[in-house]
Design a protein around this motif. Structure first.
Motif, mmCIF file in Angstrom:
data_model
loop_
_atom_site.group_PDB
_atom_site.id
_atom_site.type_symbol
_atom_site.label_atom_id
_atom_site.label_comp_id
_atom_site.label_asym_id
_atom_site.label_seq_id
_atom_site.Cartn_x
_atom_site.Cartn_y
_atom_site.Cartn_z
ATOM 1 N N VAL A 178 21.444 4.326 -30.866
ATOM 2 C CA VAL A 178 21.654 5.145 -32.060
ATOM 3 C C VAL A 178 21.031 4.477 -33.286
ATOM 4 C CG1 VAL A 178 23.409 6.056 -33.644
ATOM 5 C CG2 VAL A 178 23.686 6.337 -31.179
ATOM 6 N N ARG A 236 23.543 8.378 -40.242
ATOM 7 C CA ARG A 236 24.394 8.422 -39.052
ATOM 8 C C ARG A 236 25.149 9.747 -38.982
ATOM 9 N NH1 ARG A 236 26.053 4.551 -35.589
ATOM 10 N NH2 ARG A 236 24.995 3.002 -36.840
ATOM 11 N N SER A 237 25.648 10.231 -40.124
ATOM 12 C CA SER A 237 26.412 11.487 -40.108
ATOM 13 C C SER A 237 25.516 12.667 -39.741
ATOM 14 C CB SER A 237 27.106 11.717 -41.448
ATOM 15 O OG SER A 237 26.162 11.795 -42.492
ATOM 16 N N TYR A 260 24.880 12.540 -35.918
ATOM 17 C CA TYR A 260 26.011 13.009 -35.132
ATOM 18 C C TYR A 260 26.286 14.500 -35.362
ATOM 19 C CZ TYR A 260 26.992 8.502 -33.134
ATOM 20 O OH TYR A 260 26.901 7.345 -32.391
ATOM 21 N N VAL A 301 24.027 16.136 -32.954
ATOM 22 C CA VAL A 301 24.614 16.003 -31.621
ATOM 23 C C VAL A 301 25.703 17.060 -31.436
ATOM 24 C CG1 VAL A 301 26.015 14.505 -30.136
ATOM 25 C CG2 VAL A 301 24.030 13.565 -31.355
ATOM 26 N N THR A 338 25.655 4.145 -25.791
ATOM 27 C CA THR A 338 25.249 5.481 -26.192
ATOM 28 C C THR A 338 23.752 5.447 -26.468
ATOM 29 O OG1 THR A 338 27.405 5.900 -27.178
ATOM 30 C CG2 THR A 338 25.605 7.319 -27.876
#
Length: 76
Positions: free
Chosen positions: A9, A20-21, A24, A27, A41
């Motif tokens: 990641v 990062r937010s 995700y 995702v 991951t």
């Protein structure tokens, strides 16, 4: 990209410049699948490249907020 077939990641964040937010969120929206291998991951290079291609081909999202700038209606 390199010859590797998967990235962690943090590596994807560095490669793409995404937060990062945001990663995700993509995702969660089903745009980018994760792969779990031995507790790690990972993101497959092919999945990342496919997501970028889809994003390049889709029109930009339409904002539902107030108009800004020159297009803002004049007060009555």
């Amino acid at each position: 990209m390199q010859d590797r077939i998967t990235y962690r990641v943090n590596e994807v964040l560095a490669l793409t410049g995404l937060s990062r937010s945001t990663l995700y969120r993509l995702v969660a929206q089903g745009e980018l699948p994760l792969v779990k291998v031995c507790g790690r991951t990972l993101i497959a290079r092919d999945d990342l490249e496919a997501m970028v291609q889809r994003m390049r081909q889709s029109p930009p999202p339409v904002s539902a907020g107030r108009p800004s700038g020159k297009n803002r209606p004049m007060p009555a």
